[in-house]
Write a protein that holds these residues in place. Structure first.
Motif, PDB file in Angstrom:
ATOM      1  N   GLU A  31       0.827  -1.209   0.000  1.00  0.00           N
ATOM      2  CA  GLU A  31       0.000   0.000   0.000  1.00  0.00           C
ATOM      3  C   GLU A  31       0.864   1.263   0.000  1.00  0.00           C
ATOM      4  O   GLU A  31       0.610   2.195  -0.758  1.00  0.00           O
ATOM      5  N   ARG A  38       0.819   7.820   3.341  1.00  0.00           N
ATOM      6  CA  ARG A  38      -0.582   7.507   3.674  1.00  0.00           C
ATOM      7  C   ARG A  38      -0.836   7.835   5.136  1.00  0.00           C
ATOM      8  O   ARG A  38       0.025   7.631   5.991  1.00  0.00           O
ATOM      9  N   GLY A  41      -6.055   6.345   8.394  1.00  0.00           N
ATOM     10  CA  GLY A  41      -7.367   6.054   7.823  1.00  0.00           C
ATOM     11  C   GLY A  41      -7.285   5.606   6.376  1.00  0.00           C
ATOM     12  O   GLY A  41      -8.041   4.732   5.942  1.00  0.00           O
ATOM     13  N   GLU A  42      -6.374   6.206   5.620  1.00  0.00           N
ATOM     14  CA  GLU A  42      -6.195   5.797   4.221  1.00  0.00           C
ATOM     15  C   GLU A  42      -5.678   4.365   4.145  1.00  0.00           C
ATOM     16  O   GLU A  42      -6.105   3.597   3.278  1.00  0.00           O
ATOM     17  N   ARG A  44      -6.220   2.016   6.392  1.00  0.00           N
ATOM     18  CA  ARG A  44      -7.342   1.138   6.773  1.00  0.00           C
ATOM     19  C   ARG A  44      -8.298   0.943   5.605  1.00  0.00           C
ATOM     20  O   ARG A  44      -8.780  -0.166   5.372  1.00  0.00           O
ATOM     21  N   ARG A  45      -8.602   2.002   4.873  1.00  0.00           N
ATOM     22  CA  ARG A  45      -9.503   1.866   3.715  1.00  0.00           C
ATOM     23  C   ARG A  45      -8.870   1.034   2.606  1.00  0.00           C
ATOM     24  O   ARG A  45      -9.556   0.309   1.898  1.00  0.00           O
ATOM     25  N   GLY A  46      -7.555   1.135   2.465  1.00  0.00           N
ATOM     26  CA  GLY A  46      -6.860   0.380   1.424  1.00  0.00           C
ATOM     27  C   GLY A  46      -6.636  -1.080   1.776  1.00  0.00           C
ATOM     28  O   GLY A  46      -6.259  -1.867   0.917  1.00  0.00           O
ATOM     29  N   PRO A  48      -8.937  -3.594   3.430  1.00  0.00           N
ATOM     30  CA  PRO A  48     -10.190  -4.038   4.035  1.00  0.00           C
ATOM     31  C   PRO A  48      -9.983  -5.265   4.920  1.00  0.00           C
ATOM     32  O   PRO A  48      -9.280  -6.197   4.538  1.00  0.00           O
ATOM     33  N   GLU A  52      -8.196  -1.486  13.409  1.00  0.00           N
ATOM     34  CA  GLU A  52      -7.321  -0.342  13.731  1.00  0.00           C
ATOM     35  C   GLU A  52      -6.211  -0.772  14.678  1.00  0.00           C
ATOM     36  O   GLU A  52      -5.049  -0.395  14.509  1.00  0.00           O
ATOM     37  N   VAL A 117     -10.288  -0.787  -2.066  1.00  0.00           N
ATOM     38  CA  VAL A 117     -11.103   0.402  -2.165  1.00  0.00           C
ATOM     39  C   VAL A 117     -10.172   1.566  -2.462  1.00  0.00           C
ATOM     40  O   VAL A 117      -9.125   1.708  -1.845  1.00  0.00           O
ATOM     41  N   THR A 118     -10.524   2.381  -3.434  1.00  0.00           N
ATOM     42  CA  THR A 118      -9.700   3.551  -3.746  1.00  0.00           C
ATOM     43  C   THR A 118     -10.386   4.789  -3.208  1.00  0.00           C
ATOM     44  O   THR A 118     -11.603   4.910  -3.250  1.00  0.00           O
ATOM     45  N   ALA A 119      -9.568   5.664  -2.663  1.00  0.00           N
ATOM     46  CA  ALA A 119     -10.124   6.890  -2.073  1.00  0.00           C
ATOM     47  C   ALA A 119     -10.060   8.034  -3.050  1.00  0.00           C
ATOM     48  O   ALA A 119      -9.324   8.090  -3.956  1.00  0.00           O
TER      49      ALA A 119
END
Length: 119
Positions: A31, A38, A41-42, A44-46, A48, A52, A117-119
């Motif tokens: 990542e 990063r 939070g970014e 964590r979204r990347g 899945p 935390e 997931v992409t932000a």
């Protein structure tokens, strides 16, 4: 922070696996290599499925091993950013052949791929 891991080791692979062992560390490296700097939070979204607590633990261990660096910005709310160190970049380069082997295995066995997931 935890006790620093420092061997003894049987071989170089043993020492390397001590740093990247576990499900999330290699994915954190991927990542950061893919997206650069990063925030927590970014990440964590990347990734899945990572909690935390687990993410923070893995990031701390990678930081202790000199693989990632953490920068804290004294803002409200505080901002924390992670990036690969030179050693982390070198580790990712060393893992590239393993990634190629894994992609070939995915194709060979017909496994599904997770699409981050992409932000």
């Amino acid at each position: 922070m935890g006790e620093k891991r420092s061997g003894p080791y049987f071989c170089g692979i043993d020492a390397a696996m001590d740093v990247v062992g576990g499900k999330w560390k290699a994915l954190i490296l991927w990542e950061l290599d893919t997206h650069g700097v990063r925030r927590t939070g970014e990440l964590r979204r990347g990734l899945p499925g990572v909690s935390e607590k687990m993410l923070i633990q893995q990031l701390r261990e990678l930081e202790e091993d000199g693989i990632v660096s953490r920068e804290i910005y004294r803002e409200v709310p505080p901002r924390v950013e992670y990036r690969l160190t030179a050693s982390g970049v070198a580790l990712n380069r060393a893992l590239e052949p393993l990634g190629s082997w894994g992609r070939a295995r995915i194709d060979r066995i017909g496994a599904d791929r997770v699409h981050p997931v992409t932000a």
